[in-house]
Design an enzyme around this catalytic site. Structure first.
Site, mmCIF file in Angstrom:
data_model
loop_
_atom_site.group_PDB
_atom_site.id
_atom_site.type_symbol
_atom_site.label_atom_id
_atom_site.label_comp_id
_atom_site.label_asym_id
_atom_site.label_seq_id
_atom_site.Cartn_x
_atom_site.Cartn_y
_atom_site.Cartn_z
ATOM 1 N NE ARG A 192 -3.733 -2.299 0.019
ATOM 2 C CZ ARG A 192 -3.454 -3.446 -0.594
ATOM 3 N NH1 ARG A 192 -2.337 -3.575 -1.305
ATOM 4 N NH2 ARG A 192 -4.286 -4.459 -0.537
ATOM 5 C CB SER A 241 -9.539 -0.737 3.517
ATOM 6 O OG SER A 241 -10.161 -1.873 2.950
ATOM 7 C CD GLU A 311 -5.772 0.584 2.514
ATOM 8 O OE1 GLU A 311 -6.367 0.426 1.430
ATOM 9 O OE2 GLU A 311 -5.510 -0.356 3.279
#
Length: 326
Positions: A192, A241, A311
């Protein structure tokens, strides 16, 4: 050019910054994109919260973006947003220039096993283009509610696939207005995350998949769609998320074990369906959503010793008097 470090005023319509658009237009007479002062960013985010951009710039294309950045004074901060899915804009708004890549960055080209897509193309459209062409390896993009620019910046992934699995190269423009290109290896991808400097703006990407069966790919995408609808609050005002998965476990499991399922602050709530999603129940402020996320992080740390990393990207200023997140 004087850039506000905080809104010049707070009106009934919300915070307002000093208007920089006339000065920018005078400095950049060849500009083809649009400049808007105090543009609402809440309208551009999935959470539907947050203050305005001091200036919102919609470049006409990559050349227009390069021209703008080359002529923009170095002291003016630049923030880039995409579809606004994994984003919290704080209630005080965003000083400087916010750039959103629109129509000039939404082309898709398919040639052989390669797909070229503008940074403004939704991930799902690339997945569909690949499926229609019988190109395997892109189904995971069906599970990411963002655009290609965000997938490049965050090494977006879902359902067993990541952006780095299919990327050949990414094209971009630097803060100084220089056009550059990065190979897959040059992107510095990790989980990520990509290692390209934050002030570099991605404009287009070239991907390559493998030969596949269109019917099989369509079935894969249908399965992902069914899974998302069954397990995620996709019809709610959410940001996808919230936290990255720590090594060896899932963020939602830690959030659930910490007793946070359904936890509410103001009009913000941890989803009952999937605990790694935060929801705007209607009328929530950005401060409530971010504050809820910070409370979840605190409880998870206390319960498990694990510090969850956001995130979701959070940008802008808190409104005066409101608590800021971390």
């Amino acid at each position: 050019m004087s850039v506000a470090q905080e809104p010049a005023s707070v009106t009934a319509a919300g915070p307002q910054f000093a208007d920089l658009t006339a000065d920018l237009a005078a400095r950049l007479p060849g500009l083809r994109g649009s400049l808007t002062a105090n543009a609402s960013l809440a309208d551009l985010t999935w959470f539907r919260v947050g203050g305005p951009a001091q200036v919102l710039f919609l470049p006409a294309d990559a050349d227009d973006l390069a021209y703008f950045l080359a002529g923009l004074p170095a002291e003016v901060p630049v923030t880039v947003i995409g579809l606004g899915s994994n984003l919290i804009v704080r209630d005080g708004g965003v000083p400087g220039v916010v750039i959103r890549l629109g129509r000039g960055f939404t082309d898709i080209e398919v040639e052989g096993l390669r797909i070229t897509a503008g940074a403004g193309v939704p991930d799902v459209k690339v997945a569909r283009a690949a499926a229609d062409a019988g190109i395997a390896g892109f189904s995971f993009l069906r599970g990411i509610p963002g655009a290609i620019g965000g997938a490049l910046r965050m090494n977006g992934g879902a359902y067993g696939g990541e952006t780095r699995d299919v990327l050949v190269r990414a094209e971009a423009v630097t803060r100084a207005g220089e056009k550059v290109s990065f190979s897959n290896a040059g992107m510095g991808f990790t989980y990520r995350h990509c290692g390209v400097p934050e002030d570099v703006i991605f404009t287009r990407a070239v991907f390559e998949g493998r030969t596949g069966d269109a019917a099989v790919i369509a079935a894969e995408m249908a399965k992902i769609t069914e899974s998302r609808e069954a397990t995620q609050p996709i019809k709610s005002r959410t940001g996808g998320s919230t936290f990255k998965n720590p090594p060896g476990t899932s963020a939602w499991k830690l959030v659930d074990a910490a007793g946070c399922r359904g936890l509410t602050i103001g009009r913000a709530q941890v989803s009952e369906l999937h605990t790694n999603f935060l929801i705007n129940l209607g009328g929530a402020t950005a401060a409530e959503i971010e504050g809820l996320g910070e409370e979840v992080r605190r409880r998870v740390k206390a319960a498990s010793g694990v510090t969850l990393d956001w995130e979701i990207k959070r940008i802008g200023l808190p409104l005066a008097g409101a608590p800021a997140g971390h």
